[in-house]
Design a protein around this motif. Structure first.
Motif, PDB file in Angstrom:
ATOM      1  N   SER A   1     -31.196   2.644 -18.837  1.00 27.84           N
ATOM      2  CA  SER A   1     -32.420   2.735 -19.638  1.00 27.84           C
ATOM      3  C   SER A   1     -32.781   4.184 -19.860  1.00 27.84           C
ATOM      4  CB  SER A   1     -33.589   2.027 -18.926  1.00 27.84           C
ATOM      5  OG  SER A   1     -34.061   2.802 -17.844  1.00 27.84           O
ATOM      6  N   SER A   2     -33.570   4.415 -20.911  1.00 25.84           N
ATOM      7  CA  SER A   2     -34.171   5.730 -21.134  1.00 25.84           C
ATOM      8  C   SER A   2     -35.481   5.551 -21.873  1.00 25.84           C
ATOM      9  CB  SER A   2     -33.237   6.656 -21.914  1.00 25.84           C
ATOM     10  OG  SER A   2     -33.121   6.259 -23.262  1.00 25.84           O
TER      11      SER A   2
ATOM     12  N   PHE B   1     -28.243  -2.204 -14.949  1.00 25.23           N
ATOM     13  CA  PHE B   1     -28.934  -1.854 -16.193  1.00 25.23           C
ATOM     14  C   PHE B   1     -28.873  -0.355 -16.404  1.00 25.23           C
ATOM     15  CE2 PHE B   1     -32.341  -1.412 -13.059  1.00 25.23           C
ATOM     16  CZ  PHE B   1     -32.973  -0.243 -13.450  1.00 25.23           C
TER      17      PHE B   1
ATOM     18  N   ASN C   1     -38.013   3.843 -26.448  1.00 22.82           N
ATOM     19  CA  ASN C   1     -37.467   3.172 -25.275  1.00 22.82           C
ATOM     20  C   ASN C   1     -36.132   2.539 -25.666  1.00 22.82           C
ATOM     21  OD1 ASN C   1     -40.041   3.524 -23.953  1.00 22.82           O
ATOM     22  ND2 ASN C   1     -40.765   1.648 -24.943  1.00 22.82           N
ATOM     23  N   ASN C   2     -35.174   2.566 -24.766  1.00 23.08           N
ATOM     24  CA  ASN C   2     -34.002   1.704 -24.925  1.00 23.08           C
ATOM     25  C   ASN C   2     -33.463   1.334 -23.557  1.00 23.08           C
ATOM     26  OD1 ASN C   2     -32.628   4.056 -24.172  1.00 23.08           O
ATOM     27  ND2 ASN C   2     -31.309   4.110 -25.956  1.00 23.08           N
ATOM     28  N   TRP C   3     -32.882   0.186 -23.486  1.00 23.57           N
ATOM     29  CA  TRP C   3     -32.245  -0.238 -22.239  1.00 23.57           C
ATOM     30  C   TRP C   3     -31.225  -1.324 -22.546  1.00 23.57           C
ATOM     31  CZ3 TRP C   3     -37.572  -1.291 -22.929  1.00 23.57           C
ATOM     32  CH2 TRP C   3     -37.927  -2.626 -23.089  1.00 23.57           C
TER      33      TRP C   3
ATOM     34  N   ILE D   1     -27.182   4.309 -25.974  1.00 25.90           N
ATOM     35  CA  ILE D   1     -26.826   3.208 -25.079  1.00 25.90           C
ATOM     36  C   ILE D   1     -25.771   2.334 -25.760  1.00 25.90           C
ATOM     37  CG2 ILE D   1     -27.673   0.965 -24.259  1.00 25.90           C
ATOM     38  CD1 ILE D   1     -30.028   2.303 -23.054  1.00 25.90           C
TER      39      ILE D   1
ATOM     40  N   ASN E   1     -38.071   0.829 -15.495  1.00 28.11           N
ATOM     41  CA  ASN E   1     -37.122   0.700 -14.395  1.00 28.11           C
ATOM     42  C   ASN E   1     -37.660  -0.192 -13.281  1.00 28.11           C
ATOM     43  OD1 ASN E   1     -35.363   2.322 -15.775  1.00 28.11           O
ATOM     44  ND2 ASN E   1     -35.761   4.161 -14.567  1.00 28.11           N
TER      45      ASN E   1
ATOM     46  N   LEU F   1     -37.187  -3.782 -14.598  1.00 23.88           N
ATOM     47  CA  LEU F   1     -35.792  -4.216 -14.680  1.00 23.88           C
ATOM     48  C   LEU F   1     -35.171  -4.392 -13.299  1.00 23.88           C
ATOM     49  CD1 LEU F   1     -34.450  -2.072 -17.674  1.00 23.88           C
ATOM     50  CD2 LEU F   1     -35.095  -4.496 -17.678  1.00 23.88           C
TER      51      LEU F   1
ATOM     52  N   GLY G   1     -40.737   5.400 -18.451  1.00 24.78           N
ATOM     53  CA  GLY G   1     -39.452   5.139 -17.821  1.00 24.78           C
ATOM     54  C   GLY G   1     -39.585   4.507 -16.452  1.00 24.78           C
TER      55      GLY G   1
END
Length: 795
Positions: A508-509, A506, A272-274, A450, A536, A539, A532
């Motif tokens: 994200s993935s 934001f 995960n990243n965001w 990111i 989402n 967020l 995901g």
């Protein structure tokens, strides 16, 4: 009689220094002067060390903080990489060498003939060939050549300082010693990551399935896009038309029956990243977050550190065996990565003659490049494997290895590349433009990079060199004698999916599909969906975000997949069929469950077992056929299909005269699970029934492992912790005027099982805790250091 103790002592010494049945000699291991008790380390403060090396150009210091994280302060950048190599070797030498030997197909040298099939596979994948191409590219670039040379010199300086008594414990246990480091080993480590993250392909399984099932069924079983899509680049984003789309040749699906499947890495290798913009945070500064999901082991995959030079001040995690910081932040920006999940590997069926000497290509026979792979085997004779290289790449499978026939592999990781350059530039980057310049050099494995900067900007690029393919190219084995089936170039970098400062505030993935179906190029892969969507959803609804909010989200245990599936399951269970206490108890757990896969949740265990059993009930009769290589569709595919059509024809068992219904299959699955639950006693809770094992890299020494950890989370969940797999590094960084950073990984800085810093972070990782990441300035010394190391030029 008085001579008997002396005779027994002599016999014992001889036995301990003899290898029996390919087992290591244990004399060194148990020697009082050289054995394992030499590896106990003091917990307290360390005396300062002063080290001199003639290759150094200036004076440097290393500060060791309370978790033994090194903070390097170097006047010269080359010295910083020398010191990084020295420290990696000091703390992780055996791990570094084992990983590169595994990549190169050399495990037989230390573990014996049982690893021959594995070593042959690594040679036939072309790992060493790929690493050799990478070394050439490293050496072409001034910055990465300096970086790799200095790093290699630091490792070898440490190795030269060792006496056999000083070798890491595993060398003594296995009965061998370290060898000098070189740049090829660093390249092998990077290519090993490519294997772990970019070896996704189902060509053989899909080719078999396409012959068994209609095209309509095949497309439903293995769809390019699913319902409920929430892609990395928001739906509705306008994409320009491609400058040159891929043109398909005439259809020529090969007739084949492949009775073996290639080895596949864990399909949940991802992350995960965001990043959230300052408009959504309490402080007004962007926050960037990352948690890569990989196999968990001791020693850990990662090694935490800070590197400070006149031109760079970077903090994060590094890979022991490679210079620089792979995931982290500097004084100006931070970056985070997740796996792109694309298939960048294709198989081609070849026609050979004269053994492996010549192959047919475009109407004529060409000479194959024959590479002799000499596999040394501990306790046995060297095995020589002849691997033929074609215009596509190495022949992975032939009559001597899992054939019949010849299958050549075209893998993006074989191409010349310099991944080190990308991370070198990211370590130095100051703004979004620098970030773009860095990732433009990146090719494989495909990653979602990111960016978040102190300039207030955020962005994400689904990045790598993606083959330009026509629709469905790469799903099936293709004819290798025809060049029209080649990749038709690559998607231009500027047309890779990306977004910059989106209105939502934001990016994200979570390994989901990068775009919706309007993207003009064809990407194929196995994408996640529910992680995901959950990220989402959270967020979008959050404002005034703090780092603590982001930590909570990284540890979120909501199983959105289960929340979606349970109403379907409940619709097909009839309480009148519940005859046992176990059945009634399982139903009660599921009915009352809020979808939180916490360690104490019995319902989470029941649901996981129930869905797995239901998948088997639906697919086994269709996909277990005469040992054919076939693949069960992804769980999300079956769930979304059943939500659309509970009468989907795969529900019926083709081996029975009756026509089964979904209600029958759900009830059978539930009954089977309830029976299994009845034998589990009080061990049904997720943290007990599954838990997590962080195994030593040998996979065979429980005393060097952490087993049975009471974890929650799982597949489809933001906290993607599984039995032996999960968040290998959690990082949250607020990029304000003063950087505030937090992180943890499940291990410790030391690779020595005798060190207090071998697994000191594991329990806090299980509990979802974080440590402040200490970003030191050499001008203000902190109060709590464990010690310093001074590196200076000289003999």
């Amino acid at each position: 009689m008085r001579f008997i103790p002396l005779i027994l002592t002599i016999a014992l010494v001889a036995a301990l220094h003899t290898r029996w049945a390919n087992k290591p000699a244990f004399g060194m291991l148990f020697s009082p002067q050289h054995g394992f008790w030499q590896h106990a380390e003091p917990v307290g403060l360390h005396d300062d060390q002063h080290l001199n090396f003639p290759t150094l150009k200036g004076r440097s210091e290393v500060w060791l903080d309370e978790r033994m994280v090194p903070h390097i302060f170097a006047e010269q950048e080359s010295d910083a990489y020398f010191i990084q190599g020295y420290l990696h070797a000091r703390d992780r030498l055996w791990q570094m060498e084992l990983q590169t030997m595994a990549a190169a197909g050399r495990l037989c040298e230390i573990l014996g003939p049982g690893m021959l099939d594995y070593d042959r596979r690594q040679r036939r994948i072309g790992m060493v060939y790929a690493a050799e191409q990478t070394v050439k590219e490293m050496e072409k670039d001034t910055a990465t050549n300096m970086q790799a040379d200095a790093y290699t010199a630091g490792i070898n300086a440490y190795i030269r300082s060792l006496r056999p008594r000083d070798y890491p414990l595993e060398y003594k246990l296995l009965g061998y010693g370290p060898e000098p480091w070189n740049k090829l080993k660093t390249a092998l480590l990077l290519k090993y990551m490519s294997y772990d993250l970019a070896y996704n392909n189902n060509d053989l399984e899909y080719t078999n399935a396409r012959h068994l099932f209609s095209k309509a069924d095949f497309d439903r079983m293995y769809p390019d896009f699913t319902d409920s899509l929430d892609p990395i680049i928001p739906q509705g984003t306008a994409f320009p038309p491609p400058a040159a789309p891929a043109i398909p040749p005439p259809d020529s699906l090969l007739a084949a029956a492949y009775h073996f499947a290639p080895d596949h890495p864990d399909p949940d290798n991802g992350s995960n990243n965001w990043a959230v913009a300052g408009s959504k945070t309490r402080s007004g500064a962007p926050i960037i977050c990352n948690d890569p999901h990989l196999g968990l082991s001791l020693p850990s995959l990662w090694y935490e550190m800070q590197i400070h030079t006149p031109n760079m001040n970077v903090y994060g995690v590094s890979l022991p065996g490679a210079p620089g910081i792979i995931i982290g932040f500097n004084d100006h920006m931070g970056w985070a990565v997740t796996n792109g999940s694309e298939d960048v590997l294709d198989y081609y069926s070849m026609q050979f003659r004269n053994g492996k000497e010549e192959y047919l290509f475009n109407g004529a026979y060409r000479k194959a490049d024959l590479r002799l792979e000499k596999i040394k085997i501990r306790g046995g004779k060297t095995f020589v494997d002849t691997v033929a290289y074609t215009v596509w790449g190495p022949v992975m499978y032939d009559d001597s290895y899992k054939g019949p026939g010849f299958l050549s592999v075209r893998w993006k990781a074989h191409d010349a590349s310099n991944e080190l350059l990308t991370f070198n530039r990211l370590n130095h980057a100051r703004n979004y433009e620098d970030y773009l310049e860095a990732i433009a050099t990146y090719t494989c494995p495909a990653q979602n990079f990111i960016y978040a900067g102190k300039d207030g900007n955020i962005g994400i690029w689904h990045n790598g060199q993606y083959p330009k393919r026509w629709k469905d190219q790469g799903k099936f084995v293709m004819p290798g004698a025809d060049s029209t089936f080649a990749w038709q170039g690559y998607i231009p970098f500027e047309e890779n999916p990306h977004i910059y400062n989106p209105a939502e505030g934001f990016v994200s993935s979570a390994n989901q599909h990068p775009t919706d179906s309007t993207y003009p190029y064809h990407m194929i892969g196995e994408y996640d969906l529910f992680r995901g969507k959950r990220i989402n959803q959270q967020l979008r609804g959050m404002h005034g975000i703090t780092p603590e909010d982001m930590m909570k989200l990284q540890n979120d245990n909501t199983n959105l997949f289960a929340v979606t599936a349970i109403p379907l399951i409940m619709d097909h269970l009839d309480p009148v069929n519940f005859k046992t206490d176990a059945q009634r108890k399982c139903m009660q757990w599921l009915f009352a469950w809020d979808g939180e896969a916490n360690p104490d949740s019995e319902a989470a265990t029941v649901f996981n077992m129930l869905w797995e059993e239901l998948e088997n009930q639906v697919w086994t009769d269709d996909l277990v056929r005469d040992s054919l290589a076939l693949k069960i569709p992804q769980s999300k595919t079956m769930l979304l299909w059943l939500l659309r059509d509970t009468a989907m024809h795969f529900v019926d068992n083709i081996h029975t005269p009756e026509k089964e219904t979904l209600s029958q299959l759900v009830q059978r699955s539930f009954d089977s699970v309830a029976q299994r639950i009845s034998h589990m006693g009080n061990n049904v809770a997720l943290g007990t029934a599954r838990g997590t094992d962080i195994r030593h890299l040998t996979r065979s020494i429980p005393a060097f492992s952490r087993m049975g950890l009471p974890t929650g989370g799982g597949q489809h969940i933001v906290n993607a912790t599984k039995k032996t797999h999960g968040p290998s590094w959690r990082m949250v960084v607020e990029l304000g005027t003063e950087t505030k950073a937090y992180g943890i990984y499940p291990g410790g800085q030391s690779g020595n099982p005798g060190s207090a810093f071998y697994d000191n972070m594991v329990d806090d990782w299980v509990d979802g805790k974080y440590y402040s990441l200490n970003i030191y300035d050499q001008q203000s010394q902190p109060a709590h250091l464990r010690g310093k190391i001074f590196f200076e030029p000289g003999e």
